[in-house]
Motif scaffolding. Structure first.
Motif, mmCIF file in Angstrom:
data_model
loop_
_atom_site.group_PDB
_atom_site.id
_atom_site.type_symbol
_atom_site.label_atom_id
_atom_site.label_comp_id
_atom_site.label_asym_id
_atom_site.label_seq_id
_atom_site.Cartn_x
_atom_site.Cartn_y
_atom_site.Cartn_z
ATOM 1 N N UNK A 110 0.818 -1.214 0.000
ATOM 2 C CA UNK A 110 0.000 0.000 0.000
ATOM 3 C C UNK A 110 0.857 1.272 0.000
ATOM 4 N N UNK A 111 1.883 1.378 0.876
ATOM 5 C CA UNK A 111 2.730 2.586 0.828
ATOM 6 C C UNK A 111 3.460 2.736 -0.502
ATOM 7 N N UNK A 112 3.935 1.619 -1.043
ATOM 8 C CA UNK A 112 4.624 1.659 -2.339
ATOM 9 C C UNK A 112 3.700 2.193 -3.431
ATOM 10 N N UNK A 113 2.536 1.604 -3.559
ATOM 11 C CA UNK A 113 1.596 1.984 -4.613
ATOM 12 C C UNK A 113 1.223 3.456 -4.499
ATOM 13 N N UNK A 114 0.890 3.892 -3.300
ATOM 14 C CA UNK A 114 0.446 5.276 -3.125
ATOM 15 C C UNK A 114 1.573 6.275 -3.353
ATOM 16 N N UNK A 115 2.796 5.908 -2.975
ATOM 17 C CA UNK A 115 3.924 6.806 -3.206
ATOM 18 C C UNK A 115 4.241 6.914 -4.697
ATOM 19 N N UNK A 116 4.235 5.785 -5.398
ATOM 20 C CA UNK A 116 4.477 5.814 -6.846
ATOM 21 C C UNK A 116 3.399 6.629 -7.538
ATOM 22 N N UNK A 117 2.175 6.389 -7.165
ATOM 23 C CA UNK A 117 1.070 7.127 -7.794
ATOM 24 C C UNK A 117 1.181 8.631 -7.534
ATOM 25 N N UNK A 118 1.497 8.997 -6.295
ATOM 26 C CA UNK A 118 1.600 10.426 -5.951
ATOM 27 C C UNK A 118 2.784 11.075 -6.643
ATOM 28 N N UNK A 119 3.937 10.430 -6.569
ATOM 29 C CA UNK A 119 5.157 11.039 -7.101
ATOM 30 C C UNK A 119 5.104 11.208 -8.608
ATOM 31 N N UNK A 120 4.511 10.244 -9.286
ATOM 32 C CA UNK A 120 4.503 10.272 -10.748
ATOM 33 C C UNK A 120 3.167 10.714 -11.336
ATOM 34 N N UNK A 121 2.236 11.103 -10.445
ATOM 35 C CA UNK A 121 0.933 11.633 -10.883
ATOM 36 C C UNK A 121 0.226 10.659 -11.826
ATOM 37 N N UNK A 122 0.033 9.442 -11.351
ATOM 38 C CA UNK A 122 -0.556 8.379 -12.159
ATOM 39 C C UNK A 122 -1.998 8.104 -11.763
ATOM 40 N N UNK A 123 -2.783 7.684 -12.727
ATOM 41 C CA UNK A 123 -4.139 7.223 -12.467
ATOM 42 C C UNK A 123 -4.078 5.893 -11.734
ATOM 43 N N UNK A 124 -4.860 5.741 -10.689
ATOM 44 C CA UNK A 124 -4.755 4.529 -9.859
ATOM 45 C C UNK A 124 -5.097 3.266 -10.635
ATOM 46 N N UNK A 125 -6.115 3.330 -11.489
ATOM 47 C CA UNK A 125 -6.530 2.142 -12.227
ATOM 48 C C UNK A 125 -5.509 1.780 -13.293
ATOM 49 N N UNK A 126 -4.926 2.776 -13.946
ATOM 50 C CA UNK A 126 -3.913 2.501 -14.963
ATOM 51 C C UNK A 126 -2.651 1.919 -14.337
ATOM 52 N N UNK A 127 -2.252 2.429 -13.173
ATOM 53 C CA UNK A 127 -1.088 1.861 -12.483
ATOM 54 C C UNK A 127 -1.365 0.421 -12.076
ATOM 55 N N UNK A 128 -2.537 0.165 -11.533
ATOM 56 C CA UNK A 128 -2.897 -1.202 -11.164
ATOM 57 C C UNK A 128 -2.889 -2.122 -12.378
ATOM 58 N N UNK A 129 -3.434 -1.655 -13.506
ATOM 59 C CA UNK A 129 -3.436 -2.455 -14.737
ATOM 60 C C UNK A 129 -2.026 -2.853 -15.142
ATOM 61 N N UNK A 130 -1.105 -1.893 -15.088
ATOM 62 C CA UNK A 130 0.277 -2.154 -15.502
ATOM 63 C C UNK A 130 0.948 -3.163 -14.569
ATOM 64 N N UNK A 131 0.805 -2.970 -13.263
ATOM 65 C CA UNK A 131 1.415 -3.879 -12.299
ATOM 66 C C UNK A 131 0.825 -5.277 -12.424
ATOM 67 N N UNK A 132 -0.483 -5.355 -12.631
ATOM 68 C CA UNK A 132 -1.154 -6.648 -12.762
ATOM 69 C C UNK A 132 -0.709 -7.375 -14.030
ATOM 70 N N UNK A 133 -0.569 -6.636 -15.125
ATOM 71 C CA UNK A 133 -0.185 -7.256 -16.388
ATOM 72 C C UNK A 133 1.245 -7.788 -16.328
ATOM 73 N N UNK A 134 2.157 -6.999 -15.758
ATOM 74 C CA UNK A 134 3.520 -7.494 -15.593
ATOM 75 C C UNK A 134 3.530 -8.713 -14.687
#
Length: 201
Positions: A156-180
């Protein structure tokens, strides 16, 4: 002649490019995706909303599995609590109410209640997270408390920090991590990365 080969490259920590690349290979179920997108950002839920969200999470009708059906019905029975937590979240109240639910479905309920705070979690994003951290393929622990601890302390801290720092959409980030994570489960990934058992990283 140029010959193709497969390797993992780590040119930089450009998460926007990372998300763009891996999300492009995300293949959602067009039939069930609206069950998630049409419900997740509602401010107040019905029993039907909760059922549809878990149907999306399960990738197929959960009603076919007696244990999962009972779990969803138990969650739906606490609809007033879910809607109260939606307005004012208290972790202790959540844990006391939903302690008997399986860890992954507990975490998904956290996501339902506070999607901007608690990301989705499963074996695939767990695999991706540990791969990005350690460049190894590690299995998701089978013990429930270990899953919950890993999620709250690490993922949870990792995901939220990456999303905040890089200004990413939460669903798109989840899609990318899930696909990899799905790719990392294949024999192609295993051929270029040495897998290790959970807990040995």
């Amino acid at each position: 002649m140029s010959l193709p080969y497969l390797q993992f490259a780590y040119p930089n920590d450009d998460y926007k490019t990372f998300v763009q690349f891996w999300r492009s290979m995300y293949r959602p179920n067009a039939e069930t995706l609206p069950l998630y997108l049409d419900n997740i950002d509602k401010q107040r839920f019905t029993r039907k909303d909760i059922g549809e969200l878990y149907r999306w999470k399960n990738s197929r009708p959960y009603e076919n599995n007696p244990n999962k059906r009972v779990s969803v019905e138990r969650i739906q029975a606490e609809l007033p609590m879910i809607n109260r937590l939606k307005q004012q979240f208290v972790m202790r109240a959540f844990e006391e109410t939903f302690a008997g639910i399986s860890p992954i479905w507990q975490i998904f309920l956290l996501h339902i209640i506070q999607p901007d705070v608690y990301p989705i979690f499963d074996q695939h994003v767990h695999r991706t997270h540990l791969f990005l951290v350690h460049q190894r393929i590690v299995a998701l622990p089978t013990y429930g408390k270990t899953k919950l601890d890993y999620y709250h302390v690490h993922y949870q801290p990792y995901f939220n920090e990456v999303r905040r720092r890089h200004k990413l959409d939460r669903f798109e980030l989840d899609n990318a991590l899930w696909t990899l994570g799905q790719f990392l489960k294949t024999r192609f990934a295993a051929a270029i990365v040495s897998p290790v058992e959970a807990g040995t990283s």
